[in-house]
Write a protein that holds these residues in place. Sequence first.
Motif, mmCIF file in Angstrom:
data_model
loop_
_atom_site.group_PDB
_atom_site.id
_atom_site.type_symbol
_atom_site.label_atom_id
_atom_site.label_comp_id
_atom_site.label_asym_id
_atom_site.label_seq_id
_atom_site.Cartn_x
_atom_site.Cartn_y
_atom_site.Cartn_z
ATOM 1 N N UNK A 235 -5.089 -46.989 -44.146
ATOM 2 C CA UNK A 235 -4.206 -46.536 -45.230
ATOM 3 C C UNK A 235 -4.379 -45.037 -45.433
ATOM 4 N N UNK A 236 -5.612 -44.544 -45.331
ATOM 5 C CA UNK A 236 -5.860 -43.106 -45.449
ATOM 6 C C UNK A 236 -5.139 -42.338 -44.345
ATOM 7 N N UNK A 237 -5.176 -42.867 -43.133
ATOM 8 C CA UNK A 237 -4.466 -42.232 -42.014
ATOM 9 C C UNK A 237 -2.966 -42.204 -42.292
ATOM 10 N N UNK A 238 -2.404 -43.331 -42.739
ATOM 11 C CA UNK A 238 -0.965 -43.406 -43.006
ATOM 12 C C UNK A 238 -0.552 -42.423 -44.100
ATOM 13 N N UNK A 239 -1.328 -42.364 -45.170
ATOM 14 C CA UNK A 239 -1.005 -41.434 -46.256
ATOM 15 C C UNK A 239 -1.113 -39.993 -45.781
ATOM 16 N N UNK A 240 -2.136 -39.683 -44.999
ATOM 17 C CA UNK A 240 -2.289 -38.322 -44.503
ATOM 18 C C UNK A 240 -1.161 -37.958 -43.546
ATOM 19 N N UNK B 97 -3.240 -35.476 -49.422
ATOM 20 C CA UNK B 97 -4.495 -35.134 -48.749
ATOM 21 C C UNK B 97 -5.707 -35.591 -49.539
ATOM 22 N N UNK B 98 -5.674 -35.368 -50.852
ATOM 23 C CA UNK B 98 -6.788 -35.787 -51.703
ATOM 24 C C UNK B 98 -6.904 -37.309 -51.716
ATOM 25 N N UNK C 133 -5.861 -39.463 -49.435
ATOM 26 C CA UNK C 133 -6.344 -39.972 -48.143
ATOM 27 C C UNK C 133 -7.839 -39.695 -47.973
ATOM 28 N N UNK C 134 -8.306 -38.539 -48.464
ATOM 29 C CA UNK C 134 -9.739 -38.244 -48.407
ATOM 30 C C UNK C 134 -10.531 -39.228 -49.265
ATOM 31 N N UNK C 135 -10.049 -39.508 -50.467
ATOM 32 C CA UNK C 135 -10.733 -40.476 -51.340
ATOM 33 C C UNK C 135 -10.779 -41.866 -50.702
ATOM 34 N N UNK C 136 -9.667 -42.296 -50.111
ATOM 35 C CA UNK C 136 -9.654 -43.603 -49.452
ATOM 36 C C UNK C 136 -10.621 -43.639 -48.271
ATOM 37 N N UNK C 137 -10.704 -42.546 -47.533
ATOM 38 C CA UNK C 137 -11.638 -42.496 -46.408
ATOM 39 C C UNK C 137 -13.082 -42.556 -46.895
ATOM 40 N N UNK C 138 -13.385 -41.864 -48.001
ATOM 41 C CA UNK C 138 -14.745 -41.899 -48.557
ATOM 42 C C UNK C 138 -15.074 -43.306 -49.047
ATOM 43 N N UNK C 139 -14.156 -43.924 -49.792
ATOM 44 C CA UNK C 139 -14.389 -45.297 -50.293
ATOM 45 C C UNK C 139 -14.525 -46.250 -49.097
ATOM 46 N N UNK C 140 -13.733 -46.051 -48.066
ATOM 47 C CA UNK C 140 -13.833 -46.886 -46.866
ATOM 48 C C UNK C 140 -15.166 -46.728 -46.175
#
Length: 186
Positions: A127-132, A168-169, A171-178
């Motif tokens: 999801x982070x990739x898709x949003x980014x 960007x923010x 997607x970064x938050x989702x990547x950190x939570x992931x």
Amino acid sequence: MIIQQPNRTAYRVEMILSGVFLFACLVCFIVNYSIDRFFSWSLYPAGALFMIWATITPFLLLQKNRAEGSFIALSVTLIPFLLLVQWLVPAKGWFLPLALPLALLVLAGLGICLFAFRFIKNKLYTVAVAIFVFGVVVNYGVGMVVKNYLPYSGIDEVSRISTMAAAGILSLLLAVVGSLKTTVRP
């Protein structure tokens, strides 16, 4: 790739959908020809229906790689449909500088997201990739293509940059939570 037998329900749905689309095209052709004595506006819905039919068919009939089949069908039919539209509309010269780059941007974004959803196991990462990809990369690309085609387009740069920053923010938050969910497993 092995050709797969679709199940009976999917095959029936495909036949009904094909019949409905074909009937709609025929109605458009008959009405258009009876009024104008040539085909003009009826080619818009016929081309669009063909593109939709070609995109939906692999999803209905394939048992494996449905999304990939639909993506390939969309990729193959989108650009000819845009060429058809340019041929039909009075305004000419917009396909190469505007429609083609935008279509390729969106198809590339969809391809990257499809790849991510297929091969990345952590769904928050995908999801982070898709949003980014769509919120930042495609958003930026669309802005540049439109700005080059219409230098005085009135695109609000502040809101475009704001949406890119927010995406960007996020997607970064989702990547950190992931990554936290990946590292902290009970």
